[in-house]
Write an enzyme that holds these catalytic residues in place. Structure first.
Site, PDB file in Angstrom:
ATOM      1  N   CYS A 252      41.997  35.467  34.926  1.00 23.39           N
ATOM      2  CA  CYS A 252      42.131  36.256  36.150  1.00 23.39           C
ATOM      3  C   CYS A 252      41.109  35.776  37.174  1.00 23.39           C
ATOM      4  CB  CYS A 252      41.910  37.733  35.825  1.00 23.39           C
ATOM      5  SG  CYS A 252      42.081  38.845  37.259  1.00 23.39           S
TER       6      CYS A 252
ATOM      7  N   ASP B 255      39.352  37.579  39.064  1.00 23.73           N
ATOM      8  CA  ASP B 255      38.370  38.640  39.295  1.00 23.73           C
ATOM      9  C   ASP B 255      36.975  38.034  39.476  1.00 23.73           C
ATOM     10  OD1 ASP B 255      36.365  40.788  38.569  1.00 23.73           O
ATOM     11  OD2 ASP B 255      38.201  41.960  38.409  1.00 23.73           O
TER      12      ASP B 255
ATOM     13  N   ARG C  69      34.134  39.169  38.911  1.00 24.24           N
ATOM     14  CA  ARG C  69      33.137  39.529  37.899  1.00 24.24           C
ATOM     15  C   ARG C  69      33.217  38.662  36.652  1.00 24.24           C
ATOM     16  NH1 ARG C  69      35.188  45.539  37.422  1.00 24.24           N
ATOM     17  NH2 ARG C  69      37.108  44.290  37.489  1.00 24.24           N
TER      18      ARG C  69
ATOM     19  N   HIS D  26      40.934  40.539  30.950  1.00 25.06           N
ATOM     20  CA  HIS D  26      39.684  41.301  30.887  1.00 25.06           C
ATOM     21  C   HIS D  26      39.962  42.781  31.148  1.00 25.06           C
ATOM     22  CE1 HIS D  26      39.169  41.953  35.293  1.00 25.06           C
ATOM     23  NE2 HIS D  26      39.886  40.845  35.362  1.00 25.06           N
TER      24      HIS D  26
ATOM     25  N   CYS E  55      40.834  45.302  34.655  1.00 24.52           N
ATOM     26  CA  CYS E  55      41.486  44.327  35.529  1.00 24.52           C
ATOM     27  C   CYS E  55      42.153  45.039  36.702  1.00 24.52           C
ATOM     28  CB  CYS E  55      42.526  43.542  34.737  1.00 24.52           C
ATOM     29  SG  CYS E  55      43.482  42.367  35.722  1.00 24.52           S
TER      30      CYS E  55
END
Length: 208
Positions: A53, A55, A57, A109, A112
């Site tokens: 992903c 993302d 983080r 994760h 998400c």
């Protein structure tokens, strides 16, 4: 693999400081190894294709302890691998045909945003077409997911199911099937837990 530590900062990265941090990073690498960038410029030979992903983080190299050159990375919202997505298909083809990676890992994760958005069934405009793929997964596993009751548990389970679904898509990819026969490339399903920092192996190879 040599773990590359990120540069420590007291505050989040500011756009205006990008070039300064680049110079700090450059100096750090050259102090450790004057030939660092000469070595880095040599043809890449990664053994892993990481599909994850986008993302902010989740840093692929950091969570696995990889160095530049260890992994070929493809990222998108909610780590989807779709038959209709030329981008992911091209990344897989390049990784298998040109780089001969030995492992493909799909990494979802918990927490998400893409999964959360799909579960909300709100109108997200341009994102709707992309999220529809996850919403269809929800309908497929609706009985199991609804039985969990708690929203966070349902989210976590859909994250896991989504990773497994993407592995199924890859397993049906002609390029993957060819590489599997030719040199035994392996496929793995992982989830990164943002709460603990741990990677969870869903052991796709045992349930495939």
């Amino acid at each position: 693999m040599e773990y590359v530590k990120p540069i420590k900062r007291a505050m989040p990265l500011e756009f205006k400081d990008i070039f300064k941090h680049n110079q700090d990073w450059l100096k750090e690498k050259l102090d450790l190894d004057p030939d660092y960038f000469t070595k880095l410029s040599i043809k890449q030979t990664p053994s892993i294709l990481y599909i994850g992903c986008c993302d902010s983080r989740v840093n692929p190299e950091s969570i696995i302890g990889a160095s530049p050159g260890d992994m070929f990375v493809h990222r998108n919202v909610a780590n989807l691998v779709l038959e209709s997505d030329v981008n992911s298909k091209s990344a897989i083809a390049f990784a298998l045909e040109q780089l001969k990676v030995k492992h493909i890992i799909v990494v979802g994760h918990y927490h998400c945003g893409g999964i959360e958005a799909a579960m909300s069934f709100k109108d997200y405009g341009t994102l709707n077409d992309w999220l529809e793929n996850i919403r269809e997964e929800y309908q497929t596993y609706k009985e199991e997911l609804d039985a969990l009751g708690d929203g966070e548990k349902r989210n976590e389970r859909l994250v896991e199911l989504n990773v497994l679904e993407q592995c199924k898509h890859i397993a049906n990819n002609p390029d993957f099937q060819k590489a599997q026969k030719e040199y035994g490339v392996e496929l793995h399903a992982f989830v990164f837990d943002l709460n603990t920092g741990k990677i969870i192996d869903l052991e796709y190879e045992k349930i495939a």
